[in-house]
Design a protein around this motif. Structure first.
Motif, mmCIF file in Angstrom:
data_model
loop_
_atom_site.group_PDB
_atom_site.id
_atom_site.type_symbol
_atom_site.label_atom_id
_atom_site.label_comp_id
_atom_site.label_asym_id
_atom_site.label_seq_id
_atom_site.Cartn_x
_atom_site.Cartn_y
_atom_site.Cartn_z
ATOM 1 N N PRO A 68 -2.122 2.954 -12.381
ATOM 2 C CA PRO A 68 -1.711 1.819 -11.621
ATOM 3 C C PRO A 68 -0.172 1.841 -11.474
ATOM 4 C CG PRO A 68 -2.336 1.368 -14.076
ATOM 5 C CD PRO A 68 -2.813 2.766 -13.969
ATOM 6 N N GLU A 69 0.367 2.477 -10.580
ATOM 7 C CA GLU A 69 1.910 2.552 -10.220
ATOM 8 C C GLU A 69 1.907 2.236 -8.701
ATOM 9 O OE1 GLU A 69 3.052 6.138 -11.592
ATOM 10 O OE2 GLU A 69 2.828 5.424 -13.916
ATOM 11 N N PRO A 70 3.219 1.884 -8.374
ATOM 12 C CA PRO A 70 3.450 1.557 -6.847
ATOM 13 C C PRO A 70 3.170 3.103 -6.212
ATOM 14 C CG PRO A 70 4.937 0.330 -7.820
ATOM 15 C CD PRO A 70 4.098 1.240 -9.180
ATOM 16 N N LEU A 71 2.592 3.263 -4.932
ATOM 17 C CA LEU A 71 2.684 4.520 -4.338
ATOM 18 C C LEU A 71 2.999 4.245 -2.779
ATOM 19 C CD1 LEU A 71 1.787 7.373 -4.293
ATOM 20 C CD2 LEU A 71 -0.447 6.681 -3.549
ATOM 21 N N LYS A 116 -1.819 6.008 8.729
ATOM 22 C CA LYS A 116 -0.716 7.117 8.181
ATOM 23 C C LYS A 116 0.137 6.395 7.120
ATOM 24 C CE LYS A 116 1.161 9.994 10.882
ATOM 25 N NZ LYS A 116 2.110 10.657 11.777
ATOM 26 N N SER A 117 1.002 5.646 7.520
ATOM 27 C CA SER A 117 1.924 4.959 6.425
ATOM 28 C C SER A 117 1.050 4.313 5.741
ATOM 29 C CB SER A 117 3.281 4.160 7.041
ATOM 30 O OG SER A 117 2.665 3.065 7.735
ATOM 31 N N PHE A 118 1.508 4.220 4.097
ATOM 32 C CA PHE A 118 0.752 3.616 3.243
ATOM 33 C C PHE A 118 1.626 3.181 2.166
ATOM 34 C CE2 PHE A 118 -1.461 3.999 -0.790
ATOM 35 C CZ PHE A 118 -2.683 3.351 -0.574
ATOM 36 N N LEU A 119 1.233 2.037 1.696
ATOM 37 C CA LEU A 119 1.739 1.307 0.407
ATOM 38 C C LEU A 119 0.687 0.938 -0.604
ATOM 39 C CD1 LEU A 119 4.132 0.671 -1.403
ATOM 40 C CD2 LEU A 119 4.304 -1.648 0.273
ATOM 41 N N GLY A 120 0.691 1.180 -1.766
ATOM 42 C CA GLY A 120 -0.340 0.679 -2.680
ATOM 43 C C GLY A 120 0.478 0.311 -3.950
ATOM 44 N N VAL A 121 -0.083 -1.198 -4.437
ATOM 45 C CA VAL A 121 0.605 -1.771 -5.488
ATOM 46 C C VAL A 121 -0.383 -2.433 -6.570
ATOM 47 C CG1 VAL A 121 2.140 -3.508 -6.278
ATOM 48 C CG2 VAL A 121 2.790 -2.229 -4.280
ATOM 49 N N LYS A 140 -3.339 -6.535 -17.779
ATOM 50 C CA LYS A 140 -4.329 -5.863 -17.553
ATOM 51 C C LYS A 140 -4.289 -5.755 -15.882
ATOM 52 C CE LYS A 140 -7.244 -7.645 -21.206
ATOM 53 N NZ LYS A 140 -8.284 -8.158 -21.737
ATOM 54 N N VAL A 141 -4.800 -4.692 -15.314
ATOM 55 C CA VAL A 141 -4.960 -4.521 -13.971
ATOM 56 C C VAL A 141 -6.300 -5.351 -13.375
ATOM 57 C CG1 VAL A 141 -4.808 -2.860 -12.100
ATOM 58 C CG2 VAL A 141 -3.509 -2.418 -13.973
ATOM 59 N N PHE A 142 -5.726 -6.204 -12.445
ATOM 60 C CA PHE A 142 -7.146 -7.017 -11.962
ATOM 61 C C PHE A 142 -7.663 -6.398 -10.793
ATOM 62 C CE2 PHE A 142 -8.087 -9.942 -8.452
ATOM 63 C CZ PHE A 142 -9.442 -10.700 -9.000
ATOM 64 N N GLY A 143 -6.605 -5.653 -9.829
ATOM 65 C CA GLY A 143 -7.050 -4.887 -8.630
ATOM 66 C C GLY A 143 -5.663 -4.277 -8.229
ATOM 67 N N ASN A 144 -5.920 -4.011 -6.871
ATOM 68 C CA ASN A 144 -4.814 -3.117 -6.224
ATOM 69 C C ASN A 144 -4.611 -3.914 -4.776
ATOM 70 O OD1 ASN A 144 -4.003 -1.147 -8.112
ATOM 71 N ND2 ASN A 144 -6.018 -0.723 -7.956
ATOM 72 N N LEU A 145 -3.287 -3.697 -4.477
ATOM 73 C CA LEU A 145 -3.052 -4.193 -2.867
ATOM 74 C C LEU A 145 -2.804 -2.943 -2.208
ATOM 75 C CD1 LEU A 145 -0.419 -7.271 -3.224
ATOM 76 C CD2 LEU A 145 -2.642 -7.207 -1.634
ATOM 77 N N TYR A 146 -3.575 -2.829 -1.021
ATOM 78 C CA TYR A 146 -3.557 -1.622 -0.076
ATOM 79 C C TYR A 146 -2.939 -1.947 1.129
ATOM 80 C CZ TYR A 146 -6.711 -0.049 -3.644
ATOM 81 O OH TYR A 146 -7.193 0.212 -4.981
ATOM 82 N N VAL A 148 6.508 -6.352 -2.320
ATOM 83 C CA VAL A 148 5.141 -6.543 -2.417
ATOM 84 C C VAL A 148 4.678 -6.385 -3.985
ATOM 85 C CG1 VAL A 148 2.813 -5.140 -2.076
ATOM 86 C CG2 VAL A 148 4.614 -5.249 -0.143
ATOM 87 N N VAL A 149 5.670 -5.673 -4.679
ATOM 88 C CA VAL A 149 5.442 -5.718 -6.311
ATOM 89 C C VAL A 149 5.889 -6.948 -6.623
ATOM 90 C CG1 VAL A 149 6.703 -4.747 -8.180
ATOM 91 C CG2 VAL A 149 5.983 -3.329 -6.581
#
Length: 583
Positions: free
Chosen positions: A135-138, A160-165, A172-178, A196-197
Motif C-alpha cells: 500500500p504505497e503510491p505508484l 497508459k498513464s497511471f496513479l494509484g494511492v 488500516k488500508v480501506f481500499g485504493n484510488l486508481y 491525491v494522497v
C-alpha cells in the motif's frame, strides 16, 4: 521577479576567470518574450495548483458531512478524477476477510455500454493487487509495460498513464484510488500524487466516520430488536422460537438462522429454521451431540467458524437437510439465570461472507440472552396458568364426585323405588331406562374425573391418547385400534391438547353408547394440520340424536381455527374428523 524563481544565475557584467574571456549568463542570452512566457506559465501553474487545493478543501468539507458510505465512495472517485485531471478513476474497497481482495469496485468515466462490454469488475490482481499487497503510491508512464500488468479484458478502454494511492483509515488500508489517462495526455506529476494522497487521507477520515455511523445504526437495530422481542413472544413453543430466528436473521442480514433446543442434560434438537425451507421431521434426524451447538451449551460462550463444511467441530446441518451450501456460521447461547435453554445460529452463503465479517458477535449474543429470558418468563407465566387450570380441575372433580354423582345416585334410587309402586309396564320400562341412563351418566362423570386427574400427572399427549383408548375398552367391550402419525409429542402443545382429549373422549363415549359397533379405529395424524379421526362400523347416527355433544366438538374446533365433520359412509358406521392448525 525574485531571482529564486528562475534559478541563481551569474550577473551579466561578471567576467569569467577562465582564459580571460568574458562570459555571458544564459539569462542574458534569453529573449524577453521567452522570459515573459515562462513567468506567465509559472503564474498559471501556481494559480492552477492553488485552485486544485481549494477544490480539495471544499471536497473535504462536503465529504465530512456525508455519512452514507455508498454515496461517499462515489463522491471520492469523482473528486479524485477532477483533482488529478484523469479521464478514468476507480476506488477499490478491500474485503475485510483474510484474502484482502477487492469486495467493491466503484468507477468513474466509464459509460454504461463500456461497463457492459467489460463484464465482471476486477477482484484485485495484477497492478491492482500490487498496490493492495504494497500500500504505497505508484505512478507509471505506461501501465501496460509494467511486469505486473495483466488481465485487462478485450473491450477495456486503452489506458497508459497511471496513479494509484492507498486510502487509509486509522492505520488500516480501506481500499485504493486508481487514476489513469491524464486528460492532458501527459504523465501524472508529483503534484498530482501529493494532492491525491491528501484526498485519500481526508477520505480515510470521512470513511471511518461513515463506518462508525453504520456500526451505530447496526447496534441500534439490534437494540431495537432486543427491546421488541418480548412483545413478539406470545408463547414458549415453536412460534416463539421462530420469531427469535426470523428477527435475528433479518437484523444480522444473514442467509439462514436456526435454533437448537436443549441443555447439558438433554439431547439437543433442531427446533426452528429461518431463511430456507425446513422439514421438521427431517430435522429430528440431525444429531448435535458433537457440534458447535453442544460446545456452546457446555461453555456458555459464542463460537464461530469461517467455513462450516471444513470445520471438524461443526455439524454440517445444511448438507444433511439439503440447504444451499453455507460458509461462515456464528453460534451464540440462549441462556438464563437458570441455565442454557439452547443456541441461536446465524449462517451466510459463501457469496455473502462480508456480512459475517461485519458482524459484532456480542450483539446477537445479547439478543439471544434477552430472547431466552423472555421465553423463560413466558414459560413461567404459562406454568402458572397451567397450575391454575389444574387447581380448577381438582375443584371440578371434587364437586362432581361429592355433589353431582351423589345427587344422581339419589335420583336413581328414588326412581327405582317408584317403579315398584307402578302397575303400568310401559311406565316401569321407561323408569328403568331412565335409571340406566343415569348409571351411564355417572360412569361418564367418573371417567371425566379420572381424565382430569390424569392430565394433572402427565403432559405427554401421546401417552394420554393411548391411555384413553385403552380405557374405552371397558365400555365398548373391545379395544379400539389406534394409529399415530407424525410428531405427536412435539407438535401438539398445551393450547390444543385439552380440546383434543375432550373430543376424543366424547367420540369414544358416543361410540359406546349409541353406535352398537364391533370395531372402532382412532387415527391421530400431525403434519401441516392436527387431524383426529374416529370411525366405527356401527349403526350410524340415529335420527333425532341430541346435538349437544357434536355441537361442543364443533365449537372446540372453530375456537382453534379448525373444523369438525361427522359423516355416515354408505357402507355404514360413523366417521368423525376433527382438524385444527398445529399448536
Amino acid at each position: 521577479m525574485h531571482g529564486d524563481s528562475l534559478g541563481d544565475q551569474p550577473s551579466p557584467d561578471r567576467q569569467s576567470h577562465h582564459g580571460g574571456s568574458t562570459g555571458r549568463s544564459p539569462l542574458a542570452e534569453t529573449s524577453f518574450d521567452d522570459l515573459l512566457r515562462e513567468v506567465v506559465e509559472r503564474a498559471h501553474s501556481a494559480l492552477d495548483e492553488q485552485s486544485r487545493w481549494k477544490l480539495l478543501l471544499d471536497a473535504v468539507v462536503t465529504m465530512g458531512a456525508d455519512l452514507d458510505l455508498d454515496t461517499l465512495l462515489g463522491r471520492i472517485v469523482e473528486i479524485a478524477s477532477d483533482l488529478a485531471g484523469a479521464r478514468f478513476a476507480a476506488l477499490g474497497v478491500l474485503d475485510t476477510g483474510p484474502g484482502r481482495r477487492l469486495r467493491t469496485f466503484i468507477t468513474h468515466g466509464l459509460t454504461p455500454e463500456q461497463h457492459e462490454r467489460i463484464g465482471d469488475l476486477p477482484t484485485g490482481h495484477g497492478i491492482l493487487g500490487l498496490i493492495i499487497d504494497r500500500p504505497e503510491p505508484l505512478r507509471l508512464h505506461d501501465l501496460t509495460q509494467h511486469p505486473e500488468s495483466y488481465g485487462f479484458p478485450a473491450d477495456h478502454p486503452p489506458m497508459k498513464s497511471f496513479l494509484g494511492v492507498p486510502v487509509r483509515t486509522r492505520g488500516k488500508v480501506f481500499g485504493n484510488l486508481y487514476l489513469s489517462e491524464k486528460r492532458s495526455d501527459e504523465d501524472f506529476t508529483e503534484q498530482d500524487e501529493a494532492i491525491v494522497v491528501a484526498l485519500a487521507a481526508a477520505a480515510g477520515v470521512a470513511i471511518e466516520n461513515a463506518r462508525l455511523h453504520e456500526e451505530a445504526a447496526r447496534r441500534e437495530r439490534w437494540l431495537a430488536a432486543t427491546a421488541e422481542i418480548a412483545s413478539l413472544l406470545s408463547g414458549a413453543g415453536a412460534d416463539a422460537l421462530q420469531s427469535v430466528a426470523d428477527r435475528a436473521r433479518e437484523v444480522a442480514e444473514a442467509d439462514v438462522a436456526w435454533v437448537v433446543v436443549g441443555d447439558r442434560a438433554e439431547r439437543l434438537t433442531l427446533e426452528v429454521v429461518s431463511g430456507v425451507p425446513h422439514d421438521p421431521q427431517a430435522g429430528e434426524s440431525v444429531s448435535f451431540d458433537n457440534s458447535l451447538a453442544s460446545a456452546v451449551v457446555r461453555s456458555g460462550t459464542p463460537l464461530s467458524t469461517e467455513d462450516l463444511a471444513s470445520d471438524d467441530r461443526a455439524v454440517n446441518v445444511g448438507a444433511q437437510l439439503g440447504w444451499p451450501q453455507l460458509g461462515p456460521v456464528v453460534v451464540v447461547p440462549m441462556s438464563t439465570s437458570q441455565g442454557i435453554i439452547g443456541t441461536l445460529a446465524l449462517g451466510w452463503f459463501p457469496a455473502n461472507v462480508q456480512g459475517y465479517h461485519e458482524l459484532n458477535t456480542a450483539l446477537p449474543a445479547s439478543f439471544a440472552e434477552q430472547a431466552a429470558l423472555a421465553i423463560a418468563i413466558t414459560r413461567a407465566r404459562e406454568d402458572q396458568q397451567r397450575l391454575t387450570l389444574f387447581e380448577d380441575r381438582d375443584r371440578i372433580a371434587r364437586d362432581l364426585h361429592d355433589l353431582v354423582i351423589q345427587r344422581l345416585f339419589a335420583v336413581g334410587l328414588g326412581l327405582q323405588s317408584l317403579s315398584r309402586l307402578i302397575d303400568s309396564d310401559d311406565v316401569a320400562t321407561r323408569l328403568s331406562t331412565a335409571v340406566d341412563d343415569l348409571d351411564g351418566t355417572i360412569k361418564d362423570i367418573r371417567r371425566t374425573i379420572f381424565a382430569l386427574g390424569a392430565m394433572d400427572e402427565s403432559t405427554d399427549i401421546q401417552a394420554e391418547v393411548v391411555r384413553m383408548v385403552e380405557r374405552s375398552s371397558d365400555t365398548l367391550g373391545f379395544r379400539p385400534s389406534l394409529v399415530l402419525e407424525g410428531p405427536v409429542r412435539t407438535r401438539i402443545g398445551a393450547r390444543v391438547a385439552p380440546d383434543l382429549l375432550a373430543v376424543l373422549g366424547e367420540a369414544l363415549s358416543n361410540a359406546a353408547r349409541h353406535a352398537a359397533a364391533s370395531a372402532v379405529e382412532v387415527r391421530l395424524a400431525v403434519g401441516d394440520e392436527i387431524r383426529l379421526r374416529v370411525a366405527d362400523n356401527g349403526r350410524g347416527l340415529p335420527e333425532g340424536v341430541a346435538e349437544s355433544g357434536l355441537l361442543n366438538m364443533r365449537q372446540r374446533a372453530e375456537r382453534l381455527g379448525g373444523r369438525c365433520v361427522v359423516t355416515a359412509p354408505p357402507e355404514g358406521g360413523t366417521v368423525l374428523e376433527w382438524t385444527v392448525p398445529p399448536d
